[in-house]
Design a protein around this motif. Structure first.
Motif, short mmCIF file in Angstrom:
data_model
loop_
_atom_site.label_atom_id
_atom_site.label_comp_id
_atom_site.label_asym_id
_atom_site.label_seq_id
_atom_site.Cartn_x
_atom_site.Cartn_y
_atom_site.Cartn_z
N MET A 39 0.83 -1.20 0.00
CA MET A 39 0.00 0.00 0.00
C MET A 39 0.87 1.26 0.00
SD MET A 39 -3.15 -0.59 2.66
CE MET A 39 -4.34 -1.90 2.46
N ASN A 40 0.32 2.34 -0.52
CA ASN A 40 0.91 3.66 -0.39
C ASN A 40 -0.10 4.53 0.36
OD1 ASN A 40 3.51 3.66 -1.82
ND2 ASN A 40 2.26 3.01 -3.56
N ILE A 41 0.28 4.93 1.56
CA ILE A 41 -0.65 5.65 2.44
C ILE A 41 -0.03 6.99 2.82
CG2 ILE A 41 -2.00 5.56 4.55
CD1 ILE A 41 -1.59 2.48 4.50
N PRO A 42 -0.63 8.10 2.37
CA PRO A 42 -0.08 9.42 2.70
C PRO A 42 -0.48 9.83 4.11
CG PRO A 42 -2.07 9.66 1.41
CD PRO A 42 -1.82 8.18 1.51
N MET A 43 0.20 10.84 4.64
CA MET A 43 -0.19 11.40 5.94
C MET A 43 -1.59 11.98 5.88
SD MET A 43 1.63 11.31 8.71
CE MET A 43 0.96 12.69 9.61
N LEU A 44 -1.88 12.61 4.75
CA LEU A 44 -3.16 13.29 4.57
C LEU A 44 -3.54 13.22 3.10
CD1 LEU A 44 -5.44 15.25 5.60
CD2 LEU A 44 -3.89 17.12 4.99
N ASP A 45 -4.78 12.87 2.83
CA ASP A 45 -5.27 12.81 1.46
C ASP A 45 -6.55 13.64 1.39
OD1 ASP A 45 -6.11 12.26 -1.07
OD2 ASP A 45 -6.11 10.08 -0.87
N LEU A 46 -6.47 14.79 0.72
CA LEU A 46 -7.62 15.68 0.62
C LEU A 46 -8.44 15.47 -0.65
CD1 LEU A 46 -5.93 18.98 1.83
CD2 LEU A 46 -7.59 17.61 3.09
N SER A 47 -8.02 14.53 -1.50
CA SER A 47 -8.68 14.38 -2.80
C SER A 47 -10.11 13.87 -2.65
CB SER A 47 -7.86 13.44 -3.70
OG SER A 47 -7.70 12.17 -3.08
N GLU A 48 -10.33 12.90 -1.75
CA GLU A 48 -11.68 12.35 -1.58
C GLU A 48 -12.61 13.42 -1.00
OE1 GLU A 48 -13.85 8.64 0.75
OE2 GLU A 48 -11.73 8.44 0.16
N GLN A 49 -12.09 14.20 -0.08
CA GLN A 49 -12.89 15.29 0.49
C GLN A 49 -13.30 16.29 -0.60
OE1 GLN A 49 -11.39 19.04 2.61
NE2 GLN A 49 -11.69 17.63 4.32
N ARG A 71 -12.43 11.37 12.85
CA ARG A 71 -11.05 11.34 13.34
C ARG A 71 -10.96 10.60 14.67
NH1 ARG A 71 -7.16 14.88 11.32
NH2 ARG A 71 -7.84 16.09 9.51
N ARG A 72 -11.91 10.85 15.54
CA ARG A 72 -11.94 10.16 16.83
C ARG A 72 -12.14 8.66 16.64
NH1 ARG A 72 -12.63 12.73 21.54
NH2 ARG A 72 -14.14 11.21 22.31
N GLU A 73 -12.96 8.29 15.67
CA GLU A 73 -13.17 6.87 15.39
C GLU A 73 -11.89 6.22 14.85
OE1 GLU A 73 -16.52 6.66 12.76
OE2 GLU A 73 -17.96 7.32 14.30
N LYS A 74 -11.20 6.92 13.95
CA LYS A 74 -9.93 6.39 13.43
C LYS A 74 -8.91 6.25 14.56
CE LYS A 74 -11.96 6.95 9.50
NZ LYS A 74 -12.71 5.82 8.92
N ALA A 75 -8.88 7.24 15.45
CA ALA A 75 -7.95 7.19 16.58
C ALA A 75 -8.25 5.98 17.47
CB ALA A 75 -8.05 8.48 17.39
N ALA A 76 -9.52 5.71 17.70
CA ALA A 76 -9.89 4.55 18.53
C ALA A 76 -9.45 3.25 17.88
CB ALA A 76 -11.40 4.55 18.77
N PRO A 79 -0.56 8.46 9.69
CA PRO A 79 -1.59 9.04 8.82
C PRO A 79 -2.92 9.21 9.54
CG PRO A 79 -0.30 7.42 7.61
CD PRO A 79 0.15 7.33 9.04
N MET A 80 -3.53 10.39 9.37
CA MET A 80 -4.80 10.68 10.03
C MET A 80 -5.61 11.65 9.18
SD MET A 80 -7.15 10.59 12.28
CE MET A 80 -6.55 9.58 13.64
N PHE A 81 -6.76 11.18 8.72
CA PHE A 81 -7.73 12.02 8.03
C PHE A 81 -9.06 11.27 8.03
CE2 PHE A 81 -4.92 9.81 5.09
CZ PHE A 81 -5.75 9.13 4.22
N PRO A 82 -10.18 11.99 7.90
CA PRO A 82 -11.49 11.36 8.07
C PRO A 82 -11.76 10.20 7.11
CG PRO A 82 -11.71 13.73 8.17
CD PRO A 82 -10.30 13.45 7.75
N GLU A 83 -11.14 10.24 5.93
CA GLU A 83 -11.41 9.21 4.92
C GLU A 83 -10.47 8.01 5.02
OE1 GLU A 83 -12.78 13.17 3.96
OE2 GLU A 83 -10.71 12.44 4.23
#
Length: 370
Positions: A1-11, A253-258, A347-351
């Motif tokens: 996989m390639n996973i960025p710190m932040l991906d704003l494209s889907e947003q 974000r809180r759900e991803k953190a959990a 990496p942390m973003f809502p998507e």
């Protein structure tokens, strides 16, 4: 996989149609500076922050600088803050003519340790800037008690913490004012630079409005030295489209953190120190930051596996070359310096997808099994 710190494209794809309409309306209106979009954003963010005033400005760094000046901080004053933060915190103090005084952090939250503040107060101390790092508020009740005892201004650097709460109150409800950054990577991000000061103090708010337009009131009449730091209409339009989604994004974000915390604690135990949400806080997880041994080696390994990580912040402010004249040396702030060697943000973003998180944790486990 390639996973960025932040991906704003889907947003962006989710908001694209609404965003293009909003931007076209601004360009068709030919009103680009301090127009209706700015007024709406200022009112909405102030209401969201449970305060009376929002004052848009050019960026989060200017927000701190302007708030300090508006609150009367200037030449000869000292401002107590943390060295474990982005440069803008310390830089803005110096730009306002004051001297930063750095104190150590709470190793659990990475935020300024209230127990270290009072011993650093002198007859020159005018203000405290607590930084709500990574999306979790500092201990504002204790900090404000200290400030009240010594008659100090409190300006909260909430660049990473819009929506965060401390005992049910927003970051803006504590102290004199708080400042937000709307840099594109923030939880509420523009498509360029933007910032805002939020406050319940009428005098400070009016001072901020004057300072951001070269210190003029009325126009072309200058009684104070101000700056050109206005939030433009295009950025305000972008933020107005995004703003209604902020609470949903914070919840995600809180759900991803959990998910991260569960996977890391289950699979790596004591090898990784996961974030702790202090009792009474509502953490909005601008970053999900862990503490580990062999941090730099782990980061290099994850990069090889396609996982981007970031180190916030590798060199604390008190030992930055630009601040050498302040006289700090390595060892002065041991918790800060230790955190700078151990902290790494995942990496942390809502998507962010759960399978991506599982891959990241599996790769961290693989590294430590070696």
């Amino acid at each position: 996989m390639n996973i960025p710190m932040l991906d704003l494209s889907e947003q962006y794809q989710a908001l694209k149609e609404e965003m293009l309409v909003a931007l076209d309306q601004v360009m068709s209106s030919s009103r680009f500076i301090l127009g209706d979009n700015v007024k709406k954003l200022e009112a909405d963010v102030a209401e969201y922050s449970h305060v009376a005033h929002g004052i848009g400005c050019g960026n989060g760094s200017d927000a701190i600088h302007i708030a300090l000046q508006a609150a009367g901080v200037g030449s000869g004053d000292e401002v107590i803050t943390t060295a474990f933060t982005f440069f803008a915190t310390g830089g803005s103090i110096v730009r306002a003519g004051a001297t930063p005084v750095y104190v150590d952090i709470d190793p659990v939250t990475f935020n300024i340790d209230p127990a270290k503040i009072e011993e650093s107060i002198t007859d020159k101390t005018k203000a405290i800037i607590p930084v709500h790092l990574y999306g979790q508020t500092a201990d504002m009740e204790e900090i404000c008690k200290i400030a009240a005892k010594h008659n100090l201004v409190v300006i909260g650097d909430a660049a990473q913490a819009i929506g965060a709460k401390h005992h049910g109150k927003t970051v803006a409800e504590y102290g004199t004012a708080a400042t937000y950054s709307f840099f594109p990577t923030k939880n509420l991000g523009a498509y360029g630079d933007a910032g805002m000061i939020v406050t319940n103090n009428d005098e400070v708010a009016e001072n901020c409005r004057v300072i951001r337009v070269h210190g003029s009131k009325p126009k072309y009449y200058h009684h104070v030295l101000g700056y050109n730091s206005r939030l433009d209409e295009l950025q305000a339009a972008v933020l107005n489209v995004k703003f209604p989604h902020l609470n949903k994004w914070s919840k995600l974000r809180r759900e991803k953190a959990a998910v991260y915390t569960h996977l890391l604690n289950e699979q790596l135990g004591d090898l990784v120190k996961t974030p702790v949400e202090k009792e009474g806080n509502y953490h909005v997880f601008h970053q999900y930051t862990i503490r580990v041994e062999k941090r730099d080696e782990l980061q290099a390994f994850l990069k090889e596996q396609g996982v981007q990580t970031m180190i916030y912040y590798p060199l604390p402010l008190h030992i930055q070359p630009v601040f050498k004249d302040l006289g700090y040396k390595e060892g002065d702030l041991p918790e800060t310096e230790k955190a700078a060697k151990e902290a790494v943000s995942l990496p942390m973003f809502p998507e962010l997808k759960q399978e991506q998180q599982e891959y990241i944790v599996a790769k961290i486990k693989e590294f430590y099994k070696k």
